[in-house]
Design an enzyme around this catalytic site. Structure first.
Site, mmCIF file in Angstrom:
data_model
loop_
_atom_site.group_PDB
_atom_site.id
_atom_site.type_symbol
_atom_site.label_atom_id
_atom_site.label_comp_id
_atom_site.label_asym_id
_atom_site.label_seq_id
_atom_site.Cartn_x
_atom_site.Cartn_y
_atom_site.Cartn_z
ATOM 1 N N HIS A 435 0.812 -1.218 0.000
ATOM 2 C CA HIS A 435 0.000 0.000 0.000
ATOM 3 C C HIS A 435 0.849 1.273 0.000
ATOM 4 O O HIS A 435 0.311 2.383 -0.109
ATOM 5 C CB HIS A 435 -0.952 0.012 1.197
ATOM 6 C CG HIS A 435 -2.336 0.460 0.851
ATOM 7 N ND1 HIS A 435 -2.595 1.448 -0.058
ATOM 8 C CD2 HIS A 435 -3.551 0.040 1.289
ATOM 9 C CE1 HIS A 435 -3.900 1.637 -0.161
ATOM 10 N NE2 HIS A 435 -4.512 0.782 0.628
ATOM 11 N N ASP A 439 -2.612 1.506 -4.701
ATOM 12 C CA ASP A 439 -3.872 1.816 -4.031
ATOM 13 C C ASP A 439 -4.988 0.955 -4.616
ATOM 14 O O ASP A 439 -4.805 0.268 -5.640
ATOM 15 C CB ASP A 439 -4.207 3.293 -4.179
ATOM 16 C CG ASP A 439 -3.146 4.184 -3.560
ATOM 17 O OD1 ASP A 439 -2.742 3.900 -2.417
ATOM 18 O OD2 ASP A 439 -2.715 5.149 -4.223
#
Length: 464
Positions: A435, A439
């Protein structure tokens, strides 16, 4: 080398550019043993693969300087070998005139025969060979790969067992839930004492779906050493190998450094199943390798990465490095570890080429021939968890890559199509992502593109 009795040093070789050390797993020769050039003298373990170190010359095994279990740096001396010419003729002649079995006591000969190298065990498993039927020409009757290959050339491929002569303790119970590859009738687990028997001739073998690397043979079980057996102790101990230690280190690093996120998408692979069933037999006859679902998945993933190259990247603190070449790592379960051999430049290969690469890596994994170069350079990992029945998984990212994708089991389900219920072949795609780099939006689009690519296969799709 020297012909006047001087010893020649044998150093730990540089097996790969990044290798700095290796652990001595087992010495295959002992001081005083006669050895030939290129004959394996010891087995070593690295963080990635196991390997055999060959002799650099003909001669007599001398002093062993690195005991089993010791980690040795590249270039460090591990043993010494005396040149063959330095052996006195009066001692050499009797050795050549006597059979091997007369050079060592019977007990030692039996011990040596039972010491099978990983290469020998893998080769025997691949061809369904009962090693007790193979005549060994190594020290003390030890069976070498040459012996197994000679046995195969002479027609001794499938193992047959005579029930009256087989002791009860030598039988291997079938493992519940284990699958058998339709490409090979033999899928037994090899131990130093036995191999699992094949079905009797004429017995129908079910055509079990082969969807990847995992079903080339039944999974092997790690050896468990019982400490204090018979004294009331209930604990079992398994030695941590260098490979297992590396896995633990890398998994801990991945989980602790990479903020994992996870997402999943469902794919209709009905057309893919029909396409593969149509082409697999002809492809097997033409190419000599299996056409698995994994080859189609890899092609779908490669094409999706081309559209979303950020998936092919890694985190470098102050920048994100996007790799130009698409090198796909394949997570492969072995006896006591998970290896990730790499298909280099997968974006330059068609479906047939990817199928050949999968088969080649599977063969090298079975035979223990993976090199460090085979394990390095991966930029994106694919794991075929569906090959052992999984329908949902949360994979750990192969550090330092940005993502890992699992292809789950293909299951027939009722699906609503145009307000009508139809039975379709469905599979889940599960993606773990870093992350820091990726995304939900970009990964959702990437998964959708992989889904579109898989569902876009038709009966007219070309493999070449």
């Amino acid at each position: 080398m020297s012909d006047n009795g001087k010893m020649t040093d044998v150093a730990m070789p540089q097996l790969a550019e990044s290798l700095v050390s290796a652990t001595i797993a087992k010495w295959l020769k002992k001081p005083g043993d006669r050895i030939e050039q290129y004959e394996p003298i010891c087995e070593v373990m690295t963080d990635k693969v196991n390997a055999e170190i060959p002799s650099t010359m003909d001669g007599i095994m001398g002093e062993i300087l690195a005991e089993e279990g010791r980690t040795v740096s590249v270039g460090e001396i591990i043993c010494r070998i005396r040149a063959e010419a330095s052996v006195a003729p009066e001692t050499a002649a009797p050795v050549q005139s006597r059979p091997v079995s007369s050079q060592v006591p019977a007990a030692v000969g039996e011990l040596m025969r039972a010491r099978y190298s990983p290469a020998v065990q893998s080769l025997a498993a691949e061809h369904g060979i009962d090693l007790s039927r193979v005549t060994g020409t190594g020290m003390g009757g030890r069976i070498t790969r040459k012996d197994v290959l000679m046995f195969i050339e002479q027609g001794g491929t499938q193992t047959t067992f005579a029930a009256p002569s087989a002791p009860a303790s030598s039988s291997v119970p079938a493992q519940p839930g284990a699958s058998v590859s339709s490409a090979s009738p033999f899928a037994g687990t090899v131990t130093p004492q036995r191999v699992e028997p094949t079905p009797p001739l004429g017995t129908a073998i079910p055509d079990v779906r082969h969807s990847g690397l995992h079903l080339t043979e039944l999974p092997k079980i790690p050896t468990i050493e019982v400490e204090g057996e018979g004294t009331g102790r209930t604990e079992h101990y398994i030695d941590v190998t260098p490979i297992r230690s590396a896995i633990a280190r890398n998994m801990r690093q991945s989980v602790s450094e990479i903020p994992h996120a996870w997402t999943m998408i469902e794919v209709d692979v009905t057309n893919l199943v029909l396409l593969r069933n149509k082409l697999k037999d002809e492809f097997k006859r033409k190419e000599g390798v299996n056409l698995t679902y994994l080859a189609f998945l890899l092609k779908a993933v490669v094409n999706a990465i081309k559209d979303y190259p950020i998936m092919n990247s890694f985190w470098a603190v102050d920048k994100i490095v996007v790799k130009r070449d698409i090198n796909l790592s394949l997570a492969v379960g072995t006896e006591d570890s998970v290896l990730t051999p790499v298909i280099k430049r997968a974006d330059q290969k068609n479906i047939a080429g990817l199928a050949r690469e999968v088969e080649e890596l599977a063969r090298k994994t079975r035979e223990g021939k993976l090199t460090l170069d085979d394990m390095q350079g991966g930029t994106f990992t694919v794991n075929n968890t569906g090959s052992f029945g999984s329908i949902l998984s949360y994979p750990i990212i192969n550090y330092p890559q940005a993502a890992i994708l699992t292809f789950e089991s293909i299951v027939k389900k009722p699906v609503v199509i145009n307000d009508m219920i139809a039975v379709r072949s469905m599979a889940n795609l599960c993606l773990s992502l870093d992350h820091r780099i990726l995304d939900g939006v970009i990964c959702g689009r990437f998964l959708q593109r992989v889904k579109d690519n898989l569902e876009g296969f038709t009966m007219d799709t070309k493999l070449y």
